[in-house]
Scaffold this motif. Structure first.
Motif, PDB file in Angstrom:
ATOM      1  N   MET A  98       0.793  -1.011   0.192  1.00  0.00           N
ATOM      2  CA  MET A  98       0.501  -0.105  -0.406  1.00  0.00           C
ATOM      3  C   MET A  98       0.902   0.833  -0.086  1.00  0.00           C
ATOM      4  SD  MET A  98      -2.630  -1.219   2.238  1.00  0.00           S
ATOM      5  CE  MET A  98      -2.820  -0.020   2.868  1.00  0.00           C
ATOM      6  N   ASN A  99       0.618   2.018  -1.213  1.00  0.00           N
ATOM      7  CA  ASN A  99       1.011   3.286  -1.374  1.00  0.00           C
ATOM      8  C   ASN A  99       1.025   4.454   0.343  1.00  0.00           C
ATOM      9  OD1 ASN A  99      -0.963   4.571  -0.866  1.00  0.00           O
ATOM     10  ND2 ASN A  99      -0.855   4.854  -3.656  1.00  0.00           N
ATOM     11  N   GLN A 100       1.987   5.411   0.712  1.00  0.00           N
ATOM     12  CA  GLN A 100       1.353   6.758   1.718  1.00  0.00           C
ATOM     13  C   GLN A 100       0.255   7.098   1.898  1.00  0.00           C
ATOM     14  OE1 GLN A 100       3.751   6.640   4.320  1.00  0.00           O
ATOM     15  NE2 GLN A 100       2.981   8.209   5.250  1.00  0.00           N
ATOM     16  N   ASN A 101      -0.305   7.163   0.922  1.00  0.00           N
ATOM     17  CA  ASN A 101      -1.674   8.076   1.224  1.00  0.00           C
ATOM     18  C   ASN A 101      -2.889   6.672   1.732  1.00  0.00           C
ATOM     19  OD1 ASN A 101      -4.013   9.935   0.836  1.00  0.00           O
ATOM     20  ND2 ASN A 101      -3.779   9.662  -1.422  1.00  0.00           N
ATOM     21  N   GLU A 102      -2.694   6.048   1.338  1.00  0.00           N
ATOM     22  CA  GLU A 102      -3.944   5.165   1.474  1.00  0.00           C
ATOM     23  C   GLU A 102      -3.086   4.666   3.516  1.00  0.00           C
ATOM     24  OE1 GLU A 102      -3.243   1.684  -0.767  1.00  0.00           O
ATOM     25  OE2 GLU A 102      -4.426   2.035  -2.503  1.00  0.00           O
ATOM     26  N   ASN A 103      -1.819   4.596   3.372  1.00  0.00           N
ATOM     27  CA  ASN A 103      -1.712   5.024   5.191  1.00  0.00           C
ATOM     28  C   ASN A 103      -2.522   5.803   6.087  1.00  0.00           C
ATOM     29  OD1 ASN A 103      -0.706   1.595   4.730  1.00  0.00           O
ATOM     30  ND2 ASN A 103       1.498   2.691   4.180  1.00  0.00           N
ATOM     31  N   GLU A 104      -1.954   7.183   5.164  1.00  0.00           N
ATOM     32  CA  GLU A 104      -2.993   7.494   5.991  1.00  0.00           C
ATOM     33  C   GLU A 104      -4.078   7.994   6.265  1.00  0.00           C
ATOM     34  OE1 GLU A 104      -1.366  11.452   3.914  1.00  0.00           O
ATOM     35  OE2 GLU A 104       0.702  10.936   4.751  1.00  0.00           O
ATOM     36  N   ILE A 105      -4.302   7.372   4.686  1.00  0.00           N
ATOM     37  CA  ILE A 105      -6.649   7.463   4.899  1.00  0.00           C
ATOM     38  C   ILE A 105      -7.317   6.422   5.625  1.00  0.00           C
ATOM     39  CG2 ILE A 105      -8.091   6.415   3.815  1.00  0.00           C
ATOM     40  CD1 ILE A 105      -6.766   8.182   1.260  1.00  0.00           C
ATOM     41  N   LEU A 106      -6.007   5.206   6.142  1.00  0.00           N
ATOM     42  CA  LEU A 106      -6.348   3.832   6.838  1.00  0.00           C
ATOM     43  C   LEU A 106      -6.333   4.805   8.640  1.00  0.00           C
ATOM     44  CD1 LEU A 106      -4.929   0.872   5.398  1.00  0.00           C
ATOM     45  CD2 LEU A 106      -7.631   1.453   5.563  1.00  0.00           C
ATOM     46  N   GLU A 107      -5.000   5.229   8.826  1.00  0.00           N
ATOM     47  CA  GLU A 107      -4.723   5.636   9.973  1.00  0.00           C
ATOM     48  C   GLU A 107      -5.866   6.480  10.657  1.00  0.00           C
ATOM     49  OE1 GLU A 107      -0.665   7.495   9.925  1.00  0.00           O
ATOM     50  OE2 GLU A 107      -0.317   4.961   9.814  1.00  0.00           O
ATOM     51  N   GLN A 108      -6.350   7.502   9.548  1.00  0.00           N
ATOM     52  CA  GLN A 108      -7.500   8.408   9.815  1.00  0.00           C
ATOM     53  C   GLN A 108      -8.525   7.300  10.112  1.00  0.00           C
ATOM     54  OE1 GLN A 108      -7.631  11.037   6.749  1.00  0.00           O
ATOM     55  NE2 GLN A 108      -5.575  12.393   6.927  1.00  0.00           N
ATOM     56  N   ILE A 109      -8.744   6.968   9.315  1.00  0.00           N
ATOM     57  CA  ILE A 109     -10.020   5.879   9.590  1.00  0.00           C
ATOM     58  C   ILE A 109     -10.395   5.202  11.012  1.00  0.00           C
ATOM     59  CG2 ILE A 109     -11.718   3.687   9.102  1.00  0.00           C
ATOM     60  CD1 ILE A 109     -11.261   4.967   6.070  1.00  0.00           C
ATOM     61  N   GLU A 110      -9.241   4.822  11.670  1.00  0.00           N
ATOM     62  CA  GLU A 110      -8.887   4.267  12.988  1.00  0.00           C
ATOM     63  C   GLU A 110      -8.822   5.350  14.084  1.00  0.00           C
ATOM     64  OE1 GLU A 110      -5.413   1.642  15.401  1.00  0.00           O
ATOM     65  OE2 GLU A 110      -5.193   2.259  13.226  1.00  0.00           O
ATOM     66  N   VAL A 111      -8.403   6.538  13.979  1.00  0.00           N
ATOM     67  CA  VAL A 111      -8.610   7.904  14.886  1.00  0.00           C
ATOM     68  C   VAL A 111      -9.967   7.543  15.267  1.00  0.00           C
ATOM     69  CG1 VAL A 111      -8.160   9.545  15.612  1.00  0.00           C
ATOM     70  CG2 VAL A 111      -6.291   8.106  14.596  1.00  0.00           C
ATOM     71  N   GLY A 112     -10.929   7.314  13.532  1.00  0.00           N
ATOM     72  CA  GLY A 112     -12.035   8.419  13.654  1.00  0.00           C
ATOM     73  C   GLY A 112     -12.961   7.351  14.875  1.00  0.00           C
ATOM     74  N   PHE A 113     -12.559   5.633  14.659  1.00  0.00           N
ATOM     75  CA  PHE A 113     -13.258   4.747  14.552  1.00  0.00           C
ATOM     76  C   PHE A 113     -12.972   5.321  16.964  1.00  0.00           C
ATOM     77  CE2 PHE A 113     -13.514   1.035  11.835  1.00  0.00           C
ATOM     78  CZ  PHE A 113     -14.663   1.565  11.633  1.00  0.00           C
ATOM     79  N   TRP A 114     -11.291   5.241  17.046  1.00  0.00           N
ATOM     80  CA  TRP A 114     -10.907   5.751  18.493  1.00  0.00           C
ATOM     81  C   TRP A 114     -12.440   7.018  19.259  1.00  0.00           C
ATOM     82  CZ3 TRP A 114      -9.363   2.241  21.853  1.00  0.00           C
ATOM     83  CH2 TRP A 114      -8.200   1.029  21.402  1.00  0.00           C
ATOM     84  N   LEU A 115     -12.162   7.879  18.432  1.00  0.00           N
ATOM     85  CA  LEU A 115     -12.593   8.578  18.954  1.00  0.00           C
ATOM     86  C   LEU A 115     -14.587   8.827  19.058  1.00  0.00           C
ATOM     87  CD1 LEU A 115     -10.830  11.873  16.861  1.00  0.00           C
ATOM     88  CD2 LEU A 115     -11.015  11.128  19.480  1.00  0.00           C
ATOM     89  N   GLU A 116     -15.314   7.750  17.991  1.00  0.00           N
ATOM     90  CA  GLU A 116     -16.455   8.031  17.859  1.00  0.00           C
ATOM     91  C   GLU A 116     -17.296   6.881  18.802  1.00  0.00           C
ATOM     92  OE1 GLU A 116     -19.263   6.413  14.397  1.00  0.00           O
ATOM     93  OE2 GLU A 116     -18.128   7.708  14.036  1.00  0.00           O
ATOM     94  N   ASP A 117     -16.366   6.045  18.865  1.00  0.00           N
ATOM     95  CA  ASP A 117     -16.822   4.418  19.695  1.00  0.00           C
ATOM     96  C   ASP A 117     -15.867   3.599  20.556  1.00  0.00           C
ATOM     97  OD1 ASP A 117     -18.056   2.976  20.786  1.00  0.00           O
ATOM     98  OD2 ASP A 117     -19.315   2.142  19.119  1.00  0.00           O
TER      99      ASP A 117
END
Length: 112
Positions: free
Chosen positions: A1-20
């Protein structure tokens, strides 16, 4: 996976932690066996042990109890969640058997 995809996945993970946070923690912990499954396994294992203990009464009952235990343990090992995915299968085996069959490299000499 490229750097952009990894950043998007990290943002989704942070969103999950903040939301629930509870949901994110359960996902991070990995799969678990249900209480009903554990209770069923305990009941079948107890029946198998009771059958093995009846070995002195009747050989056939002891063999049936042994087969029940082998079947229950095989079924549990097939359905249990594998938490350390990156761990080699041999290390999982040694962890399950608590190192009983691990080759320690010790040499035993027989003295006549």
């Amino acid at each position: 996976m490229n750097q952009n995809e990894n950043e998007i996945l990290e943002q989704i993970e942070v969103g999950f932690w903040l939301e629930d946070a509870d949901f994110a923690r359960r996902i991070t912990d990995g799969p678990r066996l249900s209480g009903r499954y554990k209770a069923g396994f305990a009941a079948v294992a107890a029946a198998g042990i009771a059958g093995v203990m009846l070995f002195s009464v009747n050989l056939f009952l002891g063999l049936i109890g042994y087969m029940v235990l082998v079947g229950a343990c095989t079924h549990m090992l097939r359905n249990r969640p594998l938490k350390p995915v990156d761990e080699p299968p041999l290390e999982v085996f040694h962890r399950i058997t608590m190192g009983l069959f691990r080759n320690t490299g010790a040499v035993v000499e027989v003295v006549d």
